[in-house]
Design a protein around this motif. Sequence first.
Motif, mmCIF file in Angstrom:
data_model
loop_
_atom_site.group_PDB
_atom_site.id
_atom_site.type_symbol
_atom_site.label_atom_id
_atom_site.label_comp_id
_atom_site.label_asym_id
_atom_site.label_seq_id
_atom_site.Cartn_x
_atom_site.Cartn_y
_atom_site.Cartn_z
ATOM 1 N N LYS A 45 125.774 54.157 -29.299
ATOM 2 C CA LYS A 45 124.669 54.903 -29.891
ATOM 3 C C LYS A 45 125.162 55.647 -31.115
ATOM 4 O O LYS A 45 126.352 55.893 -31.280
ATOM 5 C CB LYS A 45 124.020 55.859 -28.892
ATOM 6 N N SER A 83 117.902 49.635 -28.104
ATOM 7 C CA SER A 83 118.186 50.692 -29.070
ATOM 8 C C SER A 83 117.189 50.674 -30.208
ATOM 9 O O SER A 83 116.671 51.714 -30.622
ATOM 10 C CB SER A 83 119.609 50.507 -29.610
ATOM 11 N N GLU A 84 116.899 49.505 -30.715
ATOM 12 C CA GLU A 84 116.053 49.392 -31.898
ATOM 13 C C GLU A 84 114.568 49.504 -31.572
ATOM 14 O O GLU A 84 113.813 50.118 -32.330
ATOM 15 C CB GLU A 84 116.320 48.038 -32.576
ATOM 16 N N HIS A 97 135.129 41.525 -30.087
ATOM 17 C CA HIS A 97 133.804 41.724 -30.668
ATOM 18 C C HIS A 97 133.016 42.776 -29.901
ATOM 19 O O HIS A 97 133.439 43.241 -28.838
ATOM 20 C CB HIS A 97 133.040 40.396 -30.653
ATOM 21 N N ALA A 98 131.837 43.097 -30.439
ATOM 22 C CA ALA A 98 130.950 44.029 -29.745
ATOM 23 C C ALA A 98 130.613 43.522 -28.346
ATOM 24 O O ALA A 98 130.362 44.297 -27.432
ATOM 25 C CB ALA A 98 129.677 44.226 -30.559
ATOM 26 N N THR A 99 130.613 42.208 -28.182
ATOM 27 C CA THR A 99 130.329 41.612 -26.870
ATOM 28 C C THR A 99 131.445 41.852 -25.873
ATOM 29 O O THR A 99 131.254 41.691 -24.674
ATOM 30 C CB THR A 99 130.176 40.087 -26.988
ATOM 31 N N LEU A 128 125.247 43.888 -36.574
ATOM 32 C CA LEU A 128 124.120 44.671 -36.066
ATOM 33 C C LEU A 128 124.602 45.931 -35.350
ATOM 34 O O LEU A 128 124.021 47.006 -35.501
ATOM 35 C CB LEU A 128 123.276 43.808 -35.122
ATOM 36 N N TYR A 129 125.661 45.780 -34.568
ATOM 37 C CA TYR A 129 126.218 46.958 -33.889
ATOM 38 C C TYR A 129 126.708 47.983 -34.907
ATOM 39 O O TYR A 129 126.493 49.177 -34.758
ATOM 40 C CB TYR A 129 127.377 46.552 -32.962
ATOM 41 N N GLU A 148 123.641 49.576 -36.450
ATOM 42 C CA GLU A 148 122.859 50.382 -35.517
ATOM 43 C C GLU A 148 123.646 51.565 -34.975
ATOM 44 O O GLU A 148 123.107 52.666 -34.844
ATOM 45 C CB GLU A 148 122.394 49.496 -34.356
ATOM 46 N N TYR A 149 124.911 51.353 -34.678
ATOM 47 C CA TYR A 149 125.697 52.374 -33.968
ATOM 48 C C TYR A 149 126.887 52.906 -34.758
ATOM 49 O O TYR A 149 127.589 53.779 -34.269
ATOM 50 C CB TYR A 149 126.253 51.785 -32.661
ATOM 51 N N VAL A 151 124.633 42.282 -25.321
ATOM 52 C CA VAL A 151 124.603 43.019 -26.593
ATOM 53 C C VAL A 151 123.243 42.870 -27.271
ATOM 54 O O VAL A 151 122.752 43.806 -27.904
ATOM 55 C CB VAL A 151 125.734 42.617 -27.571
ATOM 56 N N PRO A 189 117.282 56.077 -29.253
ATOM 57 C CA PRO A 189 117.611 56.452 -27.868
ATOM 58 C C PRO A 189 118.182 57.863 -27.759
ATOM 59 O O PRO A 189 118.905 58.318 -28.628
ATOM 60 C CB PRO A 189 118.655 55.406 -27.458
ATOM 61 N N LEU A 249 120.848 45.973 -28.212
ATOM 62 C CA LEU A 249 120.289 46.163 -29.547
ATOM 63 C C LEU A 249 118.771 46.241 -29.503
ATOM 64 O O LEU A 249 118.168 47.063 -30.189
ATOM 65 C CB LEU A 249 120.739 45.030 -30.474
ATOM 66 N N PHE A 259 126.391 39.738 -34.347
ATOM 67 C CA PHE A 259 126.245 40.854 -33.399
ATOM 68 C C PHE A 259 127.058 42.056 -33.883
ATOM 69 O O PHE A 259 126.610 43.200 -33.809
ATOM 70 C CB PHE A 259 126.750 40.469 -32.007
ATOM 71 N N ASP A 260 128.262 41.782 -34.343
ATOM 72 C CA ASP A 260 129.123 42.881 -34.809
ATOM 73 C C ASP A 260 128.460 43.641 -35.955
ATOM 74 O O ASP A 260 128.489 44.871 -36.000
ATOM 75 C CB ASP A 260 130.475 42.343 -35.282
ATOM 76 N N THR A 299 131.484 48.645 -33.702
ATOM 77 C CA THR A 299 131.297 47.692 -32.609
ATOM 78 C C THR A 299 131.684 48.279 -31.258
ATOM 79 O O THR A 299 131.334 47.728 -30.220
ATOM 80 C CB THR A 299 132.129 46.416 -32.845
ATOM 81 N N GLU A 339 129.000 35.863 -33.045
ATOM 82 C CA GLU A 339 129.673 37.130 -32.709
ATOM 83 C C GLU A 339 129.675 38.069 -33.914
ATOM 84 O O GLU A 339 129.454 39.280 -33.781
ATOM 85 C CB GLU A 339 131.122 36.855 -32.269
ATOM 86 N N TRP A 382 136.566 32.786 -29.957
ATOM 87 C CA TRP A 382 136.119 31.567 -29.298
ATOM 88 C C TRP A 382 136.991 30.371 -29.692
ATOM 89 O O TRP A 382 137.662 30.390 -30.721
ATOM 90 C CB TRP A 382 134.670 31.264 -29.681
#
Lengths: 194, 193
Positions: free
Chosen positions: B47, A38-39, A3-5, B35-36, B39-40, A31, A193, A35, B32-33, B43, B29, A10
């Motif tokens: 930026k 960034s936002e 994941h992005a994390t 949103l990433y 936004e970007y 993360v 950013p 965000l 978050f993915d 994932t 998770e 899990w």
Amino acid sequence: MTHATGNPVWKDYPDTSTIVSAAKLNNTETVLDNLHTSEYGGNTRTRPALFRAFYNGSIAVNGDYYITTGWTIDIDTDSGWTVPGGATPSYYTIPYGGRFWDLLISFGTATTGANSAMTAKIMLNTASATTTAIASDSRSTNTWEGNVYCWRPCVPLAAADKIYFSMWSSAAITVAPTFGFWYPNLMIRDAGPV
Amino acid sequence: MTHATGNGTWKDYPDTTTKVTAARLENAETSFDRLYTSEYAGTARIKRAVFRAYRPTNWAISGDTWVSSGWTVTHDTDSKWTVPGGTTASYYTIPYSGRVWDLFFKFQFSGITGNNIGAGKINIGTASVAQSIASDSRFVIGGETNVMVWRPSVPLTAGDKLYFAGWCSTPCTAATQYGGVVSEIIVRDVGPA
């Protein structure tokens, strides 16, 4: 899948062999911090900075005219607009660094000078339309309506930078709301950013 | 309340009846993915793509004049600016798909009078004004002229190439004016298509 994390998939908890590690929980917090920054421009903020103002009156422009008093603040999230008063130019102070900013001054007039020109400038740190401008627009005019749209997107600026605005016309014009709701207006917004 | 994750309200843990399920954690998770990705654009990114370049010296425009060498790149997150060299047109390659892009190309000149025209184009695919996707033109009486080509929120595909051209009905010289008004190109990702 990662994941992005950076966390792997899990498991159900409680689990006898795999702990809910601080590292994994901190990854999720990080993360979210990323965000938010960034936002919004920082993890304690809840929105990006935005400044909007408009003029609901008439301004006589003949030569340089720096934005001073009389503007109505529509939105100013960070209270960045300073009005010294009188004929001293007003300015917006960039509230935080590390960001791009979109900058705009636009205005119109219903009647322009014959074979004339009207312009606008956005200036950095000092109000001097001829030496400190970082954005410019100009329009040739010939008696009919004229509209100037001075727009510069994605400008990297530092905290405490000051932004000034000006208009100019080679002939005497009256800048005012035209065609209903087309107001002279200013806008500065955080565009993300650097 | 249902959160953006799809999860219901959490309980205190440990709890004798309800587990912290993998499904609920995966929902977080996945949120978050998303949103990433929004936004970007992915994932694995931190930026959005941004490209900025400006012309530090005078730029002579005579007929269709392509942006080529001599421009200073200040930001190029994805290293997508290609300069073949000489007078061959330079270009920006869109690094990824599924997004909309703001396109901006600005230059200014003085010293031209009398019923002339300055114009700018942003072109896709090849360096040809017949391939324009954005355009601006300004009537010149005298004094300063600012050509600003601006087209926001354009959906583009990975590998698309963007070219930039100036034109004037009589030869002119674009230059930095009034301190810091520079000839400039900006391409920026502004979100999902």
